[in-house]
Write a protein that holds these residues in place. Structure first.
Motif, PDB file in Angstrom:
ATOM      1  N   PRO A  87       0.815  -1.219   0.000  1.00  0.00           N
ATOM      2  CA  PRO A  87       0.000   0.000   0.000  1.00  0.00           C
ATOM      3  C   PRO A  87       0.848   1.269   0.000  1.00  0.00           C
ATOM      4  O   PRO A  87       0.483   2.263  -0.611  1.00  0.00           O
ATOM      5  CB  PRO A  87      -0.810  -0.134   1.281  1.00  0.00           C
ATOM      6  CG  PRO A  87      -0.928  -1.606   1.505  1.00  0.00           C
ATOM      7  CD  PRO A  87       0.378  -2.166   1.038  1.00  0.00           C
ATOM      8  N   TRP A 114      -5.595   6.721  -0.400  1.00  0.00           N
ATOM      9  CA  TRP A 114      -6.264   6.101   0.726  1.00  0.00           C
ATOM     10  C   TRP A 114      -7.696   6.622   0.786  1.00  0.00           C
ATOM     11  O   TRP A 114      -8.055   7.588   0.101  1.00  0.00           O
ATOM     12  CB  TRP A 114      -5.573   6.420   2.056  1.00  0.00           C
ATOM     13  CG  TRP A 114      -4.118   6.126   2.124  1.00  0.00           C
ATOM     14  CD1 TRP A 114      -3.363   5.404   1.235  1.00  0.00           C
ATOM     15  CD2 TRP A 114      -3.214   6.586   3.140  1.00  0.00           C
ATOM     16  NE1 TRP A 114      -2.051   5.368   1.640  1.00  0.00           N
ATOM     17  CE2 TRP A 114      -1.921   6.087   2.807  1.00  0.00           C
ATOM     18  CE3 TRP A 114      -3.359   7.345   4.296  1.00  0.00           C
ATOM     19  CZ2 TRP A 114      -0.798   6.336   3.585  1.00  0.00           C
ATOM     20  CZ3 TRP A 114      -2.244   7.600   5.081  1.00  0.00           C
ATOM     21  CH2 TRP A 114      -0.985   7.097   4.731  1.00  0.00           C
ATOM     22  N   TYR A 138      -9.514   5.419   8.425  1.00  0.00           N
ATOM     23  CA  TYR A 138      -8.936   5.464   7.088  1.00  0.00           C
ATOM     24  C   TYR A 138      -8.248   4.135   6.793  1.00  0.00           C
ATOM     25  O   TYR A 138      -7.808   3.430   7.696  1.00  0.00           O
ATOM     26  CB  TYR A 138      -7.961   6.634   6.919  1.00  0.00           C
ATOM     27  CG  TYR A 138      -6.822   6.707   7.894  1.00  0.00           C
ATOM     28  CD1 TYR A 138      -5.628   6.022   7.659  1.00  0.00           C
ATOM     29  CD2 TYR A 138      -6.904   7.483   9.044  1.00  0.00           C
ATOM     30  CE1 TYR A 138      -4.559   6.097   8.544  1.00  0.00           C
ATOM     31  CE2 TYR A 138      -5.839   7.579   9.938  1.00  0.00           C
ATOM     32  CZ  TYR A 138      -4.681   6.879   9.686  1.00  0.00           C
ATOM     33  OH  TYR A 138      -3.622   6.952  10.561  1.00  0.00           O
ATOM     34  N   SER A 139      -8.194   3.783   5.521  1.00  0.00           N
ATOM     35  CA  SER A 139      -7.524   2.551   5.105  1.00  0.00           C
ATOM     36  C   SER A 139      -6.677   2.826   3.877  1.00  0.00           C
ATOM     37  O   SER A 139      -6.901   3.801   3.149  1.00  0.00           O
ATOM     38  CB  SER A 139      -8.528   1.429   4.821  1.00  0.00           C
ATOM     39  OG  SER A 139      -9.400   1.768   3.757  1.00  0.00           O
ATOM     40  N   PHE A 140      -5.713   1.965   3.653  1.00  0.00           N
ATOM     41  CA  PHE A 140      -4.694   2.187   2.633  1.00  0.00           C
ATOM     42  C   PHE A 140      -5.139   1.634   1.279  1.00  0.00           C
ATOM     43  O   PHE A 140      -4.478   0.780   0.683  1.00  0.00           O
ATOM     44  CB  PHE A 140      -3.374   1.561   3.077  1.00  0.00           C
ATOM     45  CG  PHE A 140      -2.926   1.986   4.457  1.00  0.00           C
ATOM     46  CD1 PHE A 140      -2.914   3.324   4.815  1.00  0.00           C
ATOM     47  CD2 PHE A 140      -2.544   1.043   5.393  1.00  0.00           C
ATOM     48  CE1 PHE A 140      -2.501   3.725   6.077  1.00  0.00           C
ATOM     49  CE2 PHE A 140      -2.131   1.427   6.660  1.00  0.00           C
ATOM     50  CZ  PHE A 140      -2.113   2.771   7.006  1.00  0.00           C
ATOM     51  N   ARG A 141      -6.261   2.132   0.798  1.00  0.00           N
ATOM     52  CA  ARG A 141      -6.767   1.773  -0.522  1.00  0.00           C
ATOM     53  C   ARG A 141      -7.550   2.959  -1.065  1.00  0.00           C
ATOM     54  O   ARG A 141      -8.009   3.819  -0.300  1.00  0.00           O
ATOM     55  CB  ARG A 141      -7.629   0.512  -0.488  1.00  0.00           C
ATOM     56  CG  ARG A 141      -8.714   0.505   0.543  1.00  0.00           C
ATOM     57  CD  ARG A 141      -9.582  -0.749   0.466  1.00  0.00           C
ATOM     58  NE  ARG A 141     -10.469  -0.697  -0.688  1.00  0.00           N
ATOM     59  CZ  ARG A 141     -10.572  -1.668  -1.584  1.00  0.00           C
ATOM     60  NH1 ARG A 141      -9.848  -2.776  -1.455  1.00  0.00           N
ATOM     61  NH2 ARG A 141     -11.402  -1.552  -2.596  1.00  0.00           N
TER      62      ARG A 141
END
Length: 457
Positions: free
Chosen positions: A8, A376, A387-390
């Motif tokens: 990521p 993100w 939050y997420s790494f995408r």
């Protein structure tokens, strides 16, 4: 910098250098925590009372001196904005006065009686009003409550297995530590400690938002209950697709499966969790952590029909030795805490403010991501956001899991901690309490932008 396209965050050399800078900053600022940690290692594994506490970022844990409201002060005198809040256990804020008063009063009058007090019926009535099922029992945690309901569903239906979502979280319930491998087979989830039996013997696993997979699992005819969070929360927030819960309800009814909704984390959606917010229709409800004002507490509710079936299946002579309940469950202090916390702290007005603060937090995170064109995303669920790494919001637990980056996560958490901000250690979640202020949120916004700039500028 060496890029790793499948990660990521691809710039691992930069990340390692930034990490070392933050570690040195942590070491310099926290000598008293270091001292306590070294003393603690003499009689505790990894120097912590629970091994998972060793996962906090940094060379040793932060030791807390005092916590009040949305802040805590560590033993080194550093003030922290607490956006972890005990991973929901302190959603009401630390030491809320109404809860503390009720707890203190009851402690002076007796704590463990194995007999009911007037607070029991009052607490049950509040829970019934909020979550829409009328019959309630009490436990010490949501884990306890989930275990009890699983036993009751097997007792009533005569079926041996349950169904859960892939990458779900329901405390330390054995049956829920199941996931799907790359071939779609049910296997023990990574890191599951000492599983007692192969998970496919106890559990069917279906991806979140996948109705055909759920129908296929139910068609086997051996599923007693579908234990769900209405949105996944412990793998990153995964929200339901439109119509998903209506389809789940229809399938549970058609196949005679008991629908258990675990609102322990999704209680962030409002005073009655997602059940009230989205007009869901469970057969049973689980709630824990936050309702006790900091005292261990959990509860589970049932519809009139399910409660009657459960009670009819039990013999009074054996009701105390069947594997449900414990001598501390439903204790007087927990019930006093629940009554005060629901009645005076986690009110509808409180939730309105909590959700407003969370919307501010989400906007601050999104602004930094937009400014530096970071791929993100951030998702909000009432008073909770993550939050997420995408680049896009995940629709299944597997999508959320595959976006994880432990080293990147640890850096972001340590960066925040070094600036006096605590977020949930095992994912990127922030939770608002009734006393979290706009200034508290702004502290995170400023620090998060600085962290993102360090990574992407």
């Amino acid at each position: 910098m060496t890029a790793e396209p499948n990660a990521p965050y691809p710039h691992r050399r930069r990340l390692a250098e930034l990490w070392e800078v933050e570690v040195q900053r942590f070491r310099a600022a926290r000598p008293q925590s270091d001292l306590l940690f070294r003393q603690a290692k003499e009689h505790m594994a990894d120097g912590v009372p629970m091994l998972w506490m060793a996962k906090w970022p940094g060379p040793w844990p932060v030791y807390v001196d005092v916590a009040q409201g949305a802040h805590f002060r560590c033993v080194d005198g550093i003030d922290h904005v607490d956006l972890c809040l005990g991973d929901t256990g302190a959603m009401c804020g630390h030491a809320p006065p109404a809860s503390v008063a009720a707890i203190t009063h009851q402690l002076s009058r007796g704590s463990t009686l194995m007999l009911p007090t007037a607070d029991a019926a009052a607490a049950a009535s509040m829970l019934a009003e909020r979550f829409g099922v009328p019959s309630w029992q009490f436990a010490l945690s949501a884990t306890d409550a989930n275990r009890s309901l699983i036993r009751y569903t097997r007792q009533v239906t005569g079926r041996r297995r349950i169904a859960v979502h892939d990458y779900c979280y329901h405390g330390t319930v054995d049956e829920a530590y199941a996931t799907l491998d790359e071939n779609g087979a049910v296997v023990s989830r990574r890191g599951n400690i000492g599983p007692p039996v192969p998970l496919d013997e106890t559990t069917a696993v279906v991806p979140f938002n996948d109705i055909p997979a759920l129908e296929e699992a139910f068609a086997a005819g051996d599923i007693a209950a579908f234990l769900i969070e209405p949105a996944l929360t412990n793998i990153g927030i995964v929200l339901p697709d439109p119509g998903y819960h209506a389809a789940v309800r229809e399938l549970c009814t058609r196949f005679g499966v008991v629908l258990i909704i675990d609102e322990t984390h999704t209680f962030s959606a409002g005073p009655g969790g997602m059940i009230r917010a989205d007009a869901l229709e469970p057969d049973a409800v689980v709630i824990g952590k936050s309702i006790g004002g900091g005292i261990p507490a959990g509860a589970y509710g049932m519809t009139t029909e399910f409660a009657a079936a459960v009670r009819a299946s039990l013999d009074l002579e054996d009701i105390d030795v069947g594997g449900v309940g414990g001598t501390l469950a439903g204790n007087a202090v927990s019930l006093a805490a629940i009554r005060a916390t629901l009645g005076e702290v986690l009110t509808a007005d409180a939730f309105a403010g909590m959700i407003e603060r969370c919307t501010q937090w989400t906007a601050g995170v999104q602004a930094a991501l937009d400014e530096f064109e970071v791929p993100w995303q951030v998702t909000q669920l009432g008073a909770r956001a993550e939050y997420s790494f995408r680049a896009t919001a995940p629709t299944t637990g597997s999508e959320a899991a595959h976006a994880d980056d432990f080293e990147l996560q640890q850096y972001l958490h340590l960066h925040a901690l070094n600036r006096g901000i605590l977020i949930t250690p095992f994912h990127n979640m922030a939770l608002m309490s009734p006393v979290t202020s706009a200034a508290d949120v702004e502290r995170h916004t400023v620090a998060f932008r600085e962290a993102v700039e360090s990574l992407y500028a």
